[in-house]
Design an enzyme around this catalytic site. Structure first.
Site, PDB file in Angstrom:
ATOM      1  N   CYS A   7     -54.823  53.799  46.589  1.00 48.78           N
ATOM      2  CA  CYS A   7     -53.853  54.247  45.593  1.00 48.78           C
ATOM      3  C   CYS A   7     -54.065  53.416  44.324  1.00 48.78           C
ATOM      4  O   CYS A   7     -54.113  52.183  44.382  1.00 48.78           O
ATOM      5  CB  CYS A   7     -52.431  54.098  46.125  1.00 48.78           C
ATOM      6  SG  CYS A   7     -52.186  55.023  47.660  1.00 48.78           S
ATOM      7  N   GLU A  18     -48.430  39.349  53.962  1.00 48.53           N
ATOM      8  CA  GLU A  18     -47.146  38.922  53.413  1.00 48.53           C
ATOM      9  C   GLU A  18     -46.003  39.751  54.000  1.00 48.53           C
ATOM     10  O   GLU A  18     -46.143  40.953  54.231  1.00 48.53           O
ATOM     11  CB  GLU A  18     -47.178  39.060  51.889  1.00 48.53           C
ATOM     12  CG  GLU A  18     -48.256  38.155  51.286  1.00 48.53           C
ATOM     13  CD  GLU A  18     -48.368  38.201  49.771  1.00 48.53           C
ATOM     14  OE1 GLU A  18     -49.057  37.331  49.235  1.00 48.53           O
ATOM     15  OE2 GLU A  18     -47.785  39.076  49.123  1.00 48.53           O
ATOM     16  N   SER A  34     -42.847  53.957  56.109  1.00 51.77           N
ATOM     17  CA  SER A  34     -43.249  54.567  54.847  1.00 51.77           C
ATOM     18  C   SER A  34     -44.709  54.966  54.953  1.00 51.77           C
ATOM     19  O   SER A  34     -45.541  54.185  55.407  1.00 51.77           O
ATOM     20  CB  SER A  34     -43.052  53.568  53.707  1.00 51.77           C
ATOM     21  OG  SER A  34     -43.459  54.134  52.480  1.00 51.77           O
ATOM     22  N   GLY A  57     -50.618  47.684  53.866  1.00 56.13           N
ATOM     23  CA  GLY A  57     -51.237  48.602  54.824  1.00 56.13           C
ATOM     24  C   GLY A  57     -50.565  49.948  54.913  1.00 56.13           C
ATOM     25  O   GLY A  57     -49.477  50.163  54.389  1.00 56.13           O
ATOM     26  N   GLU A  58     -51.262  50.873  55.582  1.00 56.24           N
ATOM     27  CA  GLU A  58     -50.717  52.207  55.829  1.00 56.24           C
ATOM     28  C   GLU A  58     -50.335  52.258  57.321  1.00 56.24           C
ATOM     29  O   GLU A  58     -51.202  52.348  58.193  1.00 56.24           O
ATOM     30  CB  GLU A  58     -51.766  53.270  55.481  1.00 56.24           C
ATOM     31  CG  GLU A  58     -51.462  54.666  55.967  1.00 56.24           C
ATOM     32  CD  GLU A  58     -50.051  55.175  55.659  1.00 56.24           C
ATOM     33  OE1 GLU A  58     -49.604  55.130  54.507  1.00 56.24           O
ATOM     34  OE2 GLU A  58     -49.370  55.624  56.620  1.00 56.24           O
ATOM     35  N   CYS A 109     -55.588  47.299  52.939  1.00 52.78           N
ATOM     36  CA  CYS A 109     -55.282  48.718  53.098  1.00 52.78           C
ATOM     37  C   CYS A 109     -56.560  49.505  52.843  1.00 52.78           C
ATOM     38  O   CYS A 109     -57.335  49.165  51.949  1.00 52.78           O
ATOM     39  CB  CYS A 109     -54.201  49.141  52.102  1.00 52.78           C
ATOM     40  SG  CYS A 109     -53.586  50.815  52.424  1.00 52.78           S
ATOM     41  N   ASN A 159     -44.332  48.116  39.267  1.00 53.75           N
ATOM     42  CA  ASN A 159     -44.464  46.664  39.161  1.00 53.75           C
ATOM     43  C   ASN A 159     -45.896  46.319  38.786  1.00 53.75           C
ATOM     44  O   ASN A 159     -46.812  46.618  39.552  1.00 53.75           O
ATOM     45  CB  ASN A 159     -44.122  46.000  40.498  1.00 53.75           C
ATOM     46  CG  ASN A 159     -42.654  46.174  40.834  1.00 53.75           C
ATOM     47  OD1 ASN A 159     -41.783  45.845  40.044  1.00 53.75           O
ATOM     48  ND2 ASN A 159     -42.382  46.742  42.000  1.00 53.75           N
ATOM     49  N   SER A 201     -44.474  58.313  50.319  1.00 59.49           N
ATOM     50  CA  SER A 201     -44.872  57.885  48.976  1.00 59.49           C
ATOM     51  C   SER A 201     -45.467  59.081  48.254  1.00 59.49           C
ATOM     52  O   SER A 201     -46.641  59.382  48.394  1.00 59.49           O
ATOM     53  CB  SER A 201     -45.906  56.760  49.085  1.00 59.49           C
ATOM     54  OG  SER A 201     -45.306  55.639  49.686  1.00 59.49           O
ATOM     55  N   LEU A 202     -44.647  59.749  47.485  1.00 58.13           N
ATOM     56  CA  LEU A 202     -45.055  61.017  46.873  1.00 58.13           C
ATOM     57  C   LEU A 202     -45.754  60.784  45.519  1.00 58.13           C
ATOM     58  O   LEU A 202     -46.907  61.110  45.348  1.00 58.13           O
ATOM     59  CB  LEU A 202     -43.814  61.898  46.717  1.00 58.13           C
ATOM     60  CG  LEU A 202     -44.051  63.354  46.374  1.00 58.13           C
ATOM     61  CD1 LEU A 202     -44.923  64.038  47.410  1.00 58.13           C
ATOM     62  CD2 LEU A 202     -42.718  64.089  46.225  1.00 58.13           C
ATOM     63  N   HIS A 203     -45.017  60.264  44.574  1.00 58.98           N
ATOM     64  CA  HIS A 203     -45.539  59.809  43.277  1.00 58.98           C
ATOM     65  C   HIS A 203     -46.051  60.887  42.328  1.00 58.98           C
ATOM     66  O   HIS A 203     -46.281  60.615  41.148  1.00 58.98           O
ATOM     67  CB  HIS A 203     -46.623  58.747  43.439  1.00 58.98           C
ATOM     68  CG  HIS A 203     -46.215  57.601  44.321  1.00 58.98           C
ATOM     69  ND1 HIS A 203     -44.993  56.997  44.231  1.00 58.98           N
ATOM     70  CD2 HIS A 203     -46.854  56.974  45.347  1.00 58.98           C
ATOM     71  CE1 HIS A 203     -44.905  56.039  45.136  1.00 58.98           C
ATOM     72  NE2 HIS A 203     -46.011  56.003  45.829  1.00 58.98           N
TER      73      HIS A 203
HETATM   74  N1  SAH Z   1     -48.932  52.630  52.691  1.00 59.65           N
HETATM   75  C1  SAH Z   1     -47.541  52.934  52.871  1.00 59.65           C
HETATM   76  C2  SAH Z   1     -46.697  51.696  52.932  1.00 59.65           C
HETATM   77  C3  SAH Z   1     -46.602  50.914  51.626  1.00 59.65           C
HETATM   78  S1  SAH Z   1     -44.979  51.057  51.071  1.00 59.65           S
HETATM   79  C4  SAH Z   1     -47.087  53.900  51.803  1.00 59.65           C
HETATM   80  O1  SAH Z   1     -47.892  54.213  50.930  1.00 59.65           O
HETATM   81  O2  SAH Z   1     -45.989  54.412  51.870  1.00 59.65           O
HETATM   82  C5  SAH Z   1     -44.999  50.419  49.496  1.00 59.65           C
HETATM   83  C6  SAH Z   1     -44.393  51.365  48.471  1.00 59.65           C
HETATM   84  O3  SAH Z   1     -44.528  50.787  47.177  1.00 59.65           O
HETATM   85  C7  SAH Z   1     -45.121  52.690  48.433  1.00 59.65           C
HETATM   86  O4  SAH Z   1     -44.265  53.741  48.092  1.00 59.65           O
HETATM   87  C8  SAH Z   1     -46.106  52.427  47.333  1.00 59.65           C
HETATM   88  O5  SAH Z   1     -46.623  53.623  46.821  1.00 59.65           O
HETATM   89  C9  SAH Z   1     -45.250  51.672  46.346  1.00 59.65           C
HETATM   90  N2  SAH Z   1     -46.055  50.887  45.395  1.00 59.65           N
HETATM   91  C10 SAH Z   1     -47.336  50.484  45.523  1.00 59.65           C
HETATM   92  N3  SAH Z   1     -47.716  49.806  44.430  1.00 59.65           N
HETATM   93  C11 SAH Z   1     -46.665  49.768  43.602  1.00 59.65           C
HETATM   94  C12 SAH Z   1     -46.446  49.162  42.319  1.00 59.65           C
HETATM   95  N4  SAH Z   1     -47.393  48.456  41.699  1.00 59.65           N
HETATM   96  N5  SAH Z   1     -45.222  49.299  41.778  1.00 59.65           N
HETATM   97  C13 SAH Z   1     -44.237  49.969  42.425  1.00 59.65           C
HETATM   98  N6  SAH Z   1     -44.395  50.547  43.622  1.00 59.65           N
HETATM   99  C14 SAH Z   1     -45.593  50.449  44.202  1.00 59.65           C
END
Ligand code: SAH
Length: 362
Positions: free
Chosen positions: A117, A93, A194, A162-163, A113, A293, A216-218
């Site tokens: 995560c 997509e 990203s 994907g990463e 991917c 989301n 993508s820290l989180h």
């Molecule tokens: N694999 C890469 C590219 C994906 S970017 C990465 O991890 O950065 C997509 C972004 O959306 C990332 O920051 C990911 O962590 C975040 N993401 C993934 N699932 C999500 C969700 N359900 N709600 C909000 N953000 C989400």
């Protein structure tokens, strides 16, 4: 018969080498790029500044084949999601996000991917394969054609499925291609990769490509990040932060954007905000808070609006530019982490997840 060479697989250097090998001058590369990306010509016969023998060689041995859009969905806020066919039952997509002054395309880099995560629906799909250069640049190519001249793609974020740094060579070639003056000519400030934190690839990136970086820290501690973003077990925060600092220090780049998904009761407390400040103390950072989301079977809930604002205020007051990402296209499942496509999983992730039950998250 040998299968034809897809010219969308080459960046400018690759094309120049291709022409050199056949005894042609390397400037043919820029001529061809202009025909393909700026004139929208795919018929070699119409490429009138190429010699007749060259046109006929290209016709016999090459193609210009972009992936095809299968489904288009338009959200109430104007966000468009395209499901793109990648062959053998696989679909990815891409998402176009129109704003007043810009149009951003969110591009996928892999079918599925390989990372797991826990809060991302792409992860639940498992992994099939890397996308080729043609399949990555092809997403821009078909999107811009579909949008026509009225809406222009001004920004690209490698934030789809994907990463991207685990498909390093193809992603780098495609990003260099989209910044080429003879194709889309995007500025390097408007192309963002990203990553979940593939440290060795982050360290190599600046040698071959100059784009903005989002991480993508989180989570601000290893214990929680190991769970949410399991690649942290391989490249823990200390190494990740060092790589971020290095990348920000090279060239005129000023900061790294840190993405932080807001998960109710998991990473959204006042203490978490202070831990984040401490972690980012010596890194030039902007923070993008992403409201979680949901997707079917996700075990998390999004933090409340008040909690997100409180979190933002703490960071902001400490002097870090902090934005809350506007959720776009969620009524068509086009928001962050909702992209699923259709993946013929080769990692059998879905089976492993079923076996684990839902104990993993929440
Ligand atoms: N694999 C890469 C590219 C994906 S970017 C990465 O991890 O950065 C997509 C972004 O959306 C990332 O920051 C990911 O962590 C975040 N993401 C993934 N699932 C999500 C969700 N359900 N709600 C909000 N953000 C989400």
């Amino acid at each position: 018969m040998q299968s034809p060479i897809n010219l969308l697989d080459f960046d400018r250097k690759g094309l120049a080498d291709f022409f050199l090998k056949m005894g042609e001058k390397p400037f043919r590369a820029t001529q061809l790029l202009k025909w393909i990306y700026q004139e929208n010509v795919t018929d070699f016969e119409q490429m009138t500044n190429l010699s007749k023998p060259l046109r006929s060689y290209l016709k016999d041995h090459c193609t210009i084949t972009a992936p095809e859009i299968l489904i288009e969905q338009i959200a109430s806020d104007g966000t468009i999601k395209w499901v793109v066919e990648m062959g053998l039952g696989n679909r990815i997509e891409s998402v176009f996000i129109p704003e007043e002054k810009r149009g951003t395309l969110c591009v996928s880099s892999q079918i599925g991917c390989a990372l797991a995560c826990t809060f991302c629906s792409t992860a639940q799909q498992g992994f099939n394969r890397n996308l080729s250069v043609a399949e990555i640049i092809g997403q821009l190519y078909v999107a811009q054609r579909r949008l026509g001249t009225s809406k222009k793609i001004t920004n690209v974020v490698m934030m789809g499925m994907g990463e991207p740094l685990l498909n390093f060579d193809n992603v780098v070639a495609a990003m260099n291609l989209m910044m080429d003056d003879f194709t889309f000519g995007l500025s390097k400030r408007r192309v963002t990769i990203s990553t979940s934190g593939v440290v060795p690839a982050m360290n190599r990136l600046h040698e071959v490509c100059d784009v903005s970086m989002a991480v993508s820290l989180h989570a601000a501690n290893d214990e929680l990040r190991n769970e949410l973003v399991p690649i942290n077990q391989k490249y823990p925060l200390k190494e990740l932060m060092a790589a971020c600092k290095d990348y920000a220090s090279i060239g005129p780049r000023k900061h790294i954007t840190f993405e932080y998904v807001m998960l109710d009761g998991i990473n959204d407390s006042v203490q978490d905000a202070h831990a984040l400040l401490k972690l980012l103390k010596n890194v030039p950072a902007k923070i993008n808070l992403i409201p979680f989301n949901p997707f079917p079977d996700s075990n998390y809930r999004c933090s409340s609006r008040q909690t997100i604002s409180r979190f933002k205020d703490i960071l902001y007051k400490a002097g870090i530019i902090t934005t809350i990402r506007k959720t776009r296209g969620d009524d068509i499942d086009a928001a962050c982490g909702q992209l699923v496509g259709k993946v013929k999983d080769k990692s059998r992730r879905h089976l492993k997840l079923q076996a684990l039950g839902s104990s993993h998250a929440a």
